[in-house]
Motif scaffolding. Sequence first.
Motif, PDB file in Angstrom:
ATOM      1  N   CYS A 153       0.861  -1.181   0.000  1.00 21.22           N
ATOM      2  CA  CYS A 153       0.000   0.000   0.000  1.00 21.22           C
ATOM      3  C   CYS A 153       0.897   1.231   0.000  1.00 21.22           C
ATOM      4  N   LEU A 186      -9.719  -6.269   0.944  1.00 22.66           N
ATOM      5  CA  LEU A 186     -10.139  -5.720   2.230  1.00 22.66           C
ATOM      6  C   LEU A 186      -8.960  -5.158   3.010  1.00 22.66           C
ATOM      7  N   THR A 187      -7.841  -5.876   2.995  1.00 25.37           N
ATOM      8  CA  THR A 187      -6.663  -5.429   3.740  1.00 25.37           C
ATOM      9  C   THR A 187      -6.141  -4.107   3.191  1.00 25.37           C
ATOM     10  N   HIS A 188      -6.014  -4.027   1.872  1.00 22.54           N
ATOM     11  CA  HIS A 188      -5.510  -2.801   1.256  1.00 22.54           C
ATOM     12  C   HIS A 188      -6.445  -1.626   1.537  1.00 22.54           C
ATOM     13  N   ARG A 189      -7.741  -1.865   1.455  1.00 23.41           N
ATOM     14  CA  ARG A 189      -8.717  -0.785   1.653  1.00 23.41           C
ATOM     15  C   ARG A 189      -8.595  -0.181   3.048  1.00 23.41           C
ATOM     16  N   HIS A 190      -8.469  -1.043   4.070  1.00 21.80           N
ATOM     17  CA  HIS A 190      -8.393  -0.536   5.433  1.00 21.80           C
ATOM     18  C   HIS A 190      -7.055   0.134   5.718  1.00 21.80           C
ATOM     19  N   ILE A 191      -5.970  -0.385   5.143  1.00 25.68           N
ATOM     20  CA  ILE A 191      -4.669   0.262   5.328  1.00 25.68           C
ATOM     21  C   ILE A 191      -4.652   1.618   4.642  1.00 25.68           C
ATOM     22  N   GLN A 192      -5.185   1.665   3.430  1.00 30.78           N
ATOM     23  CA  GLN A 192      -5.171   2.915   2.670  1.00 30.78           C
ATOM     24  C   GLN A 192      -5.932   4.025   3.390  1.00 30.78           C
ATOM     25  N   ASP A 193      -7.001   3.662   4.080  1.00 39.26           N
ATOM     26  CA  ASP A 193      -7.768   4.659   4.825  1.00 39.26           C
ATOM     27  C   ASP A 193      -6.904   5.377   5.861  1.00 39.26           C
ATOM     28  N   ASN A 194      -5.857   4.690   6.348  1.00 44.41           N
ATOM     29  CA  ASN A 194      -5.012   5.253   7.404  1.00 44.41           C
ATOM     30  C   ASN A 194      -3.774   5.978   6.874  1.00 44.41           C
ATOM     31  N   THR A 254      -4.019   0.966  -6.531  1.00 48.54           N
ATOM     32  CA  THR A 254      -5.261   0.700  -5.797  1.00 48.54           C
ATOM     33  C   THR A 254      -6.098  -0.349  -6.511  1.00 48.54           C
ATOM     34  N   GLN A 258      -7.317  -3.778  -4.816  1.00 45.71           N
ATOM     35  CA  GLN A 258      -8.669  -3.809  -4.273  1.00 45.71           C
ATOM     36  C   GLN A 258      -9.686  -4.478  -5.177  1.00 45.71           C
TER      37      GLN A 258
END
Length: 368
Positions: A153, A186-194, A254, A258
């Motif tokens: 990410c 799912l993992t990438h999406r949640h990491i990217q949010d941070n 992305t 994703q």
Amino acid sequence: MFSKSSTDAKARDDTSKAEIRQLQSTIASLEARLEKAQLEKIRQDTELESLRKFSSVYDTSHASDVTDIINSVNNLTAQLAGDISQEWTIPDEKGPSVPDQKSIDYIKQFVPHKLVDALAACDPRHPRARLLLQYSMQAYTQCTVQWITKNFCYGTESEFDRNIKDISRRIREHESQATYGRWRSLTHRHIQDNVQYIQSSRSKHVINAAPHDFHLLGCFLTGHSLTEPKLKEVIEDTEEVMKEIVAKMVKFATMTRQQIISANFSIYQPRAGDYFRHSRHELPIALEDDADNDLVLATICSGTRKFEKVGREHIEGSKVNWVVHDKPQVITARVLHELLKIGDPAPTRRHIARKSQDTPPSTNTEDL
């Protein structure tokens, strides 16, 4: 004393009450099981809807979604490098600007040292000097492209990224492609949010650094800087295109993390020192004979690759194969030599300096 009939009636009454209690208990148990089943159905319906959403992405994703972005970035990279390198072939009144050793060491982090050394040695009047500068600028931009996509990410710290990529590799190798794709998404999406702020900050740094680094490469070739008005124009043009390139590559990174794509794609750039293979790579110019086993120096247009599992995916330990989907375009040692070889090899600035001292110049360009 109670009569026998009244005793029998009481017994029947007690039996009836027991049966009623049993039925009530059974009904309560069945209602609890029904409620539990309904909750389970809701959970399964929710998960099924989630899977349908992933499946719709899977069904609508094509190889072209990936390759279109890379082709667009390659075109932008070549166009930008061609336009900017042309500016350095126009006579300029600005005084000498020879990069120091610190600048040389810095730029070699992004452009292979053989290309930088060739720029520093080449006479700017050489017929292909501008092309050499263009390829060097393309190599620089492709290094930036790879940097954006190398992390699991974009924006994560290196140690964390190494750990998450190791987990990703193991899941990819030992689970089905669909399972890996869903986990990755799912993992990438949640990491990217941070890391949104870090991504934005790093992108700005990349965009702002490119004009400065292009200027260094031009100075390596010509030994001169551009005049202030022209330099300002070059900076603005470079930043505008680099902003578009960075945005496309963030989108690429992305999308390939994703979305559930039938084959998992990644950018492909061979490492400097790899052997050239016609089956995997392309050259920007034609050579007279086979270039296989020539050494790759730099990538000037990125390719793509995808991974496929051999055999049934759900079997643990299924072999994973990486397959080249689009070939990258590369500069090899022989291509670099051919670029500077037109008739008699052109004199270098070092050679010109030697002439002024009445010293015969060397005509060997192999070291370029």
